[in-house]
Design a protein around this motif. Structure first.
Motif, PDB file in Angstrom:
ATOM      1  N   GLU A 119      -1.171  59.015  55.689  1.00 55.44           N
ATOM      2  CA  GLU A 119       0.219  59.052  55.220  1.00 55.44           C
ATOM      3  C   GLU A 119       0.829  60.433  55.439  1.00 55.44           C
ATOM      4  N   ASN A 164      -0.025  62.528  57.760  1.00 55.02           N
ATOM      5  CA  ASN A 164       0.181  62.642  59.212  1.00 55.02           C
ATOM      6  C   ASN A 164       1.440  61.915  59.647  1.00 55.02           C
ATOM      7  N   ARG A 165       1.694  60.730  59.068  1.00 56.85           N
ATOM      8  CA  ARG A 165       2.911  59.979  59.410  1.00 56.85           C
ATOM      9  C   ARG A 165       4.166  60.762  59.026  1.00 56.85           C
ATOM     10  N   LYS A 166       4.145  61.354  57.835  1.00 52.18           N
ATOM     11  CA  LYS A 166       5.301  62.135  57.387  1.00 52.18           C
ATOM     12  C   LYS A 166       5.530  63.338  58.301  1.00 52.18           C
ATOM     13  N   ALA A 178       4.605  63.662  61.452  1.00 48.59           N
ATOM     14  CA  ALA A 178       5.054  63.185  62.758  1.00 48.59           C
ATOM     15  C   ALA A 178       6.527  62.806  62.707  1.00 48.59           C
ATOM     16  N   SER A 179       6.943  62.166  61.633  1.00 47.69           N
ATOM     17  CA  SER A 179       8.341  61.777  61.480  1.00 47.69           C
ATOM     18  C   SER A 179       9.236  63.009  61.397  1.00 47.69           C
ATOM     19  N   LEU A 180       8.806  63.993  60.653  1.00 46.47           N
ATOM     20  CA  LEU A 180       9.584  65.225  60.526  1.00 46.47           C
ATOM     21  C   LEU A 180       9.682  65.955  61.857  1.00 46.47           C
ATOM     22  N   SER A 181       8.577  66.089  62.561  1.00 45.61           N
ATOM     23  CA  SER A 181       8.604  66.807  63.832  1.00 45.61           C
ATOM     24  C   SER A 181       9.439  66.046  64.862  1.00 45.61           C
ATOM     25  N   PHE A 182       9.439  64.716  64.806  1.00 49.09           N
ATOM     26  CA  PHE A 182      10.270  63.923  65.714  1.00 49.09           C
ATOM     27  C   PHE A 182      11.743  64.177  65.440  1.00 49.09           C
ATOM     28  N   ARG A 183      12.116  64.200  64.153  1.00 46.18           N
ATOM     29  CA  ARG A 183      13.525  64.463  63.806  1.00 46.18           C
ATOM     30  C   ARG A 183      13.927  65.871  64.215  1.00 46.18           C
ATOM     31  N   ASN A 241      14.459  66.001  67.983  1.00 45.75           N
ATOM     32  CA  ASN A 241      15.710  65.377  68.402  1.00 45.75           C
ATOM     33  C   ASN A 241      16.908  66.229  68.048  1.00 45.75           C
TER      34      ASN A 241
END
Length: 135
Positions: A114, A116-118, A120-125, A128
């Motif tokens: 969980e 790691n998912r957070k 990854a989501s933050l780094s993706f945002r 972008n």
């Protein structure tokens, strides 16, 4: 894939990435089952060897007998045959790769997955946002 060299390069690169991530998980996280890590690494190597061996296929037709001397039709049929073979091989490889990736992810605790998912989501945002152009 365009040719055998590119296909083998793809197999080596993806297998190396997965093996590297598996070793990273083993070294930097606690409570990791070392026997399962070794089994995953063995299966990655077996997948790589098996897929690489399957890359070399033979086209059993020739221009003179099968195509009546029509070289253009022969080349088109041969290209279609190789594209189909390589497509099936890549699909098979990717399916097995996905299973190994799931096994590798299962090594981590639920809390770590969980987190790691957070991340990854933050780094993706952030990625972008940093690539937006306001001109």
């Amino acid at each position: 894939m365009a040719n055998k060299r590119a296909l083998k390069k793809y197999f080596r690169a993806t297998a190396a990435d997965l093996a590297g991530e598996t070793v990273f998980v083993q070294q930097y996280f606690e409570n990791i089952n070392n026997d399962e890590v070794e089994a995953i690494l063995d299966d990655i190597l077996a997948l790589l060897i098996g897929a690489t061996q399957k890359v070399t296929v033979a086209y059993d037709k020739n221009v003179k007998e099968s195509f009546g001397g029509d070289a253009k039709a022969y080349r088109a049929a041969k290209a279609k045959y190789y594209k189909q073979c390589y497509g099936l091989l890549v699909d098979e490889y990717n399916e097995e790769y996905g299973k190994l990736l799931s096994r590798m992810n299962a090594l981590l605790s639920k809390e770590q997955r969980e987190a790691n998912r957070k991340m990854a989501s933050l780094s993706f945002r952030l990625y972008n946002i940093s690539h937006l152009s306001f001109e």
